[in-house]
Design a protein around this motif. Structure first.
Motif, PDB file in Angstrom:
ATOM      1  N   ASN A 118       1.687 -24.101   7.829  1.00 46.60           N
ATOM      2  CA  ASN A 118       1.576 -22.713   7.509  1.00 46.60           C
ATOM      3  C   ASN A 118       1.873 -22.683   5.921  1.00 46.60           C
ATOM      4  O   ASN A 118       2.122 -21.592   5.273  1.00 46.60           O
ATOM      5  CB  ASN A 118       3.326 -22.255   7.667  1.00 46.60           C
ATOM      6  CG  ASN A 118       3.037 -21.908  10.201  1.00 46.60           C
ATOM      7  OD1 ASN A 118       2.112 -21.445   9.656  1.00 46.60           O
ATOM      8  ND2 ASN A 118       4.687 -21.966   9.736  1.00 46.60           N
ATOM      9  N   SER A 119       1.857 -23.755   4.969  1.00 50.29           N
ATOM     10  CA  SER A 119       2.092 -23.641   3.488  1.00 50.29           C
ATOM     11  C   SER A 119       0.460 -23.389   3.063  1.00 50.29           C
ATOM     12  O   SER A 119       0.346 -23.942   1.434  1.00 50.29           O
ATOM     13  CB  SER A 119       3.024 -24.827   3.163  1.00 50.29           C
ATOM     14  OG  SER A 119       2.623 -25.804   3.562  1.00 50.29           O
ATOM     15  N   ALA A 161      -6.341 -31.524  11.246  1.00 48.32           N
ATOM     16  CA  ALA A 161      -6.279 -29.699  11.200  1.00 48.32           C
ATOM     17  C   ALA A 161      -4.969 -29.720  10.567  1.00 48.32           C
ATOM     18  O   ALA A 161      -4.720 -29.083   9.445  1.00 48.32           O
ATOM     19  CB  ALA A 161      -6.076 -29.793  12.109  1.00 48.32           C
ATOM     20  N   SER A 162      -3.837 -31.151  10.430  1.00 47.66           N
ATOM     21  CA  SER A 162      -2.232 -29.925   9.524  1.00 47.66           C
ATOM     22  C   SER A 162      -2.997 -30.767   8.343  1.00 47.66           C
ATOM     23  O   SER A 162      -1.762 -30.736   7.646  1.00 47.66           O
ATOM     24  CB  SER A 162      -1.743 -31.079  10.781  1.00 47.66           C
ATOM     25  OG  SER A 162      -2.296 -32.727  10.800  1.00 47.66           O
ATOM     26  N   ARG A 163      -3.326 -31.961   8.118  1.00 47.00           N
ATOM     27  CA  ARG A 163      -3.667 -32.315   6.674  1.00 47.00           C
ATOM     28  C   ARG A 163      -4.903 -31.763   5.413  1.00 47.00           C
ATOM     29  O   ARG A 163      -4.362 -31.884   4.181  1.00 47.00           O
ATOM     30  CB  ARG A 163      -4.545 -33.542   6.374  1.00 47.00           C
ATOM     31  CG  ARG A 163      -3.478 -34.891   7.982  1.00 47.00           C
ATOM     32  CD  ARG A 163      -4.344 -35.924   7.393  1.00 47.00           C
ATOM     33  NE  ARG A 163      -4.581 -36.527   5.841  1.00 47.00           N
ATOM     34  CZ  ARG A 163      -6.013 -37.156   6.022  1.00 47.00           C
ATOM     35  NH1 ARG A 163      -6.654 -37.668   7.104  1.00 47.00           N
ATOM     36  NH2 ARG A 163      -6.114 -38.078   4.590  1.00 47.00           N
ATOM     37  N   ILE A 164      -5.398 -30.531   5.987  1.00 47.53           N
ATOM     38  CA  ILE A 164      -5.962 -29.803   5.635  1.00 47.53           C
ATOM     39  C   ILE A 164      -5.134 -28.592   4.674  1.00 47.53           C
ATOM     40  O   ILE A 164      -4.122 -28.497   4.698  1.00 47.53           O
ATOM     41  CB  ILE A 164      -6.773 -28.447   6.455  1.00 47.53           C
ATOM     42  CG1 ILE A 164      -7.425 -29.168   6.716  1.00 47.53           C
ATOM     43  CG2 ILE A 164      -6.900 -27.786   5.083  1.00 47.53           C
ATOM     44  CD1 ILE A 164      -8.848 -30.044   6.468  1.00 47.53           C
ATOM     45  N   THR A 165      -4.939 -28.476   3.746  1.00 44.25           N
ATOM     46  CA  THR A 165      -4.296 -28.221   1.700  1.00 44.25           C
ATOM     47  C   THR A 165      -4.378 -27.182   1.328  1.00 44.25           C
ATOM     48  O   THR A 165      -4.182 -26.017   1.234  1.00 44.25           O
ATOM     49  CB  THR A 165      -4.235 -29.079   1.098  1.00 44.25           C
ATOM     50  OG1 THR A 165      -5.683 -29.399   0.009  1.00 44.25           O
ATOM     51  CG2 THR A 165      -3.778 -30.415   1.370  1.00 44.25           C
ATOM     52  N   HIS A 166      -6.029 -26.649   1.348  1.00 43.11           N
ATOM     53  CA  HIS A 166      -6.601 -25.022   1.127  1.00 43.11           C
ATOM     54  C   HIS A 166      -7.459 -24.820   1.775  1.00 43.11           C
ATOM     55  O   HIS A 166      -8.019 -25.818   2.901  1.00 43.11           O
ATOM     56  CB  HIS A 166      -7.160 -25.683  -0.311  1.00 43.11           C
ATOM     57  CG  HIS A 166      -6.798 -25.686  -1.314  1.00 43.11           C
ATOM     58  ND1 HIS A 166      -5.727 -27.790  -1.529  1.00 43.11           N
ATOM     59  CD2 HIS A 166      -6.086 -25.078  -2.219  1.00 43.11           C
ATOM     60  CE1 HIS A 166      -5.537 -27.558  -2.937  1.00 43.11           C
ATOM     61  NE2 HIS A 166      -5.274 -26.160  -2.849  1.00 43.11           N
ATOM     62  N   LEU A 167      -7.151 -23.609   2.097  1.00 40.21           N
ATOM     63  CA  LEU A 167      -8.320 -22.374   2.912  1.00 40.21           C
ATOM     64  C   LEU A 167      -8.558 -21.635   2.190  1.00 40.21           C
ATOM     65  O   LEU A 167      -8.672 -20.856   1.500  1.00 40.21           O
ATOM     66  CB  LEU A 167      -7.816 -22.251   4.121  1.00 40.21           C
ATOM     67  CG  LEU A 167      -8.314 -21.415   5.688  1.00 40.21           C
ATOM     68  CD1 LEU A 167      -9.656 -21.290   5.762  1.00 40.21           C
ATOM     69  CD2 LEU A 167      -7.561 -20.056   6.303  1.00 40.21           C
ATOM     70  N   ILE A 168     -10.468 -21.989   2.428  1.00 36.32           N
ATOM     71  CA  ILE A 168     -11.190 -21.200   1.374  1.00 36.32           C
ATOM     72  C   ILE A 168     -11.910 -19.789   2.580  1.00 36.32           C
ATOM     73  O   ILE A 168     -12.793 -20.750   3.222  1.00 36.32           O
ATOM     74  CB  ILE A 168     -12.245 -21.417   0.228  1.00 36.32           C
ATOM     75  CG1 ILE A 168     -11.537 -22.309  -0.361  1.00 36.32           C
ATOM     76  CG2 ILE A 168     -12.614 -20.801  -0.073  1.00 36.32           C
ATOM     77  CD1 ILE A 168     -12.386 -23.063  -2.071  1.00 36.32           C
ATOM     78  N   VAL A 169     -12.441 -18.644   2.636  1.00 31.92           N
ATOM     79  CA  VAL A 169     -12.816 -18.098   3.101  1.00 31.92           C
ATOM     80  C   VAL A 169     -13.361 -16.925   2.607  1.00 31.92           C
ATOM     81  O   VAL A 169     -13.548 -16.233   2.148  1.00 31.92           O
ATOM     82  CB  VAL A 169     -12.207 -16.749   4.694  1.00 31.92           C
ATOM     83  CG1 VAL A 169     -12.676 -16.847   5.501  1.00 31.92           C
ATOM     84  CG2 VAL A 169     -10.791 -18.316   5.013  1.00 31.92           C
TER      85      VAL A 169
END
Length: 355
Positions: free
Chosen positions: A139-140, A108-116
């Protein structure tokens, strides 16, 4: 060469409240006896056996309220502001359930992008920031909201995920499709509107897209917009919630659009070259129209029909429920996915299964 993008994992989630038969009886109770018989006959043909809602139904479908909390009281259904408050309370809970089912763990901490993607509710600070906090994301993280595109939004999100991976092979994209369709129940005695509402359910899908070569390879995308048919499907914000209009002409319009663009959708391949079909189950008649337009075998859309039977139409989440089934297919198969929405729009894609 740019990197290839793969759907590595998909997880899905629905709320705890199964509501299909309740809402059929509630909807029927708003009709006169002669119209009620027509409604019940047509609802039986929908190919849906269960749907789920974040909101517990009342004990009596013919009672004074549709829900146990007494929010949807006959003659005094809530306005849009109240419904957006309901979305803000319930959507993060269901979205977290979907993401947790991916079992990302330390990843989870390695996720770089979130698309919703969502078209059923909005608030700010939004569900993207809620997921960042609830799911242990950085947070980034780079966040993108795809809003109000309707049922085909998941394919647009996959398209964007592919662009991200091709530009940055180290990127890890978390895609979340969250929809609370049942929140937009309308009080009406119009048969067409009641039948339309009886398609919808709540659901969430979460997917991990990376350059790691396993799962489903995202090969190509193609979009069709039949602008002369834009009036056939609309999703409008009203004072009393969001209102969906689905014309009975939609299946025929989809069939016409697919027949005219078949070569572009399939990359000049014959229909027989496609091993897997992942078609958004917008309704039984929509699936029937795709089957007829492309002259598919009756078994070709079995996975789509099964998702419709078990969950109804969950807008943008639904397509990913079908894609979850595609992940179970053997390696080396070529697939075609498509979803439909306002515009009148058909978003399509080609994919391959990779072990």
């Amino acid at each position: 060469m740019p990197a290839s993008a793969y759907i590595n994992r998909i997880a899905t989630a629905v709320p705890e409240h199964e509501v299909h038969q309740f809402y059929l009886r509630f909807a029927a109770s708003m009709l006169a006896a002669d119209r009620r018989r027509v409604f019940e006959r047509m609802a039986d043909l929908a190919g849906i056996e269960s749907r789920y809602s974040c909101f517990a139904p009342a004990l009596d479908p013919e009672g004074p309220s549709a829900d146990l909390a007494g929010t949807f009281v006959r003659g005094a259904f809530p306005g849009t502001a109240s419904r957006m408050g309901m979305f803000g309370a319930a959507a993060p809970v269901l979205a977290q359930k979907g993401v947790d089912a991916l079992q990302l763990g330390d990843d989870a901490s390695r996720i770089t992008h979130l698309i919703v993607t969502t078209c059923t509710g909005f608030y700010a600070p939004g569900i993207d920031l809620d997921l960042m906090a609830l799911c242990g994301l950085s947070n980034s993280i780079q966040r993108t909201m795809i809003g109000f595109m309707g049922c085909y939004a998941a394919i647009n999100a996959l398209k964007l995920s592919r662009h991200i991976i091709r530009s940055d092979p180290q990127a890890r994209v978390l895609m979340v499709n969250i929809e609370l369709c049942t929140m937009h129940l309308q009080e009406t005695n119009e048969l067409e509107k009641l039948l339309s509402f009886c398609l919808w359910g709540d659901g969430c899908a979460a997917a991990l897209v990376t350059a790691e070569p396993h799962g489903i390879l995202l090969e190509d995308f193609h979009c069709i917009v039949a602008t002369e048919r834009r009036h056939l499907m609309t999703w409008s914000i009203r004072d009393d919630g969001f209102e969906m209009y689905l014309s009975g002409q939609v299946p025929a319009a989809i069939s016409e659009a697919l027949q005219g663009s078949k070569d572009a959708i399939l990359g000049d391949r014959p229909v027989e070259a496609i091993d897997l079909w992942a078609v958004h189950p917008g309704g039984r008649s929509v699936l029937d129209s795709v089957e007829r337009a492309l002259k598919l075998a009756p078994s070709a859309l079995a996975k789509s029909r099964e998702v419709l039977r078990r969950y109804g139409n969950m807008s943008s989440a639904t397509f990913m429920f079908v894609m979850e089934e595609m992940l179970k297919a053997p390696s080396g198969l070529l697939g075609c996915g498509m979803a439909f929405g306002p515009g009148l729009t058909a978003e399509t894609m080609l994919f391959q299964t990779v072990s």
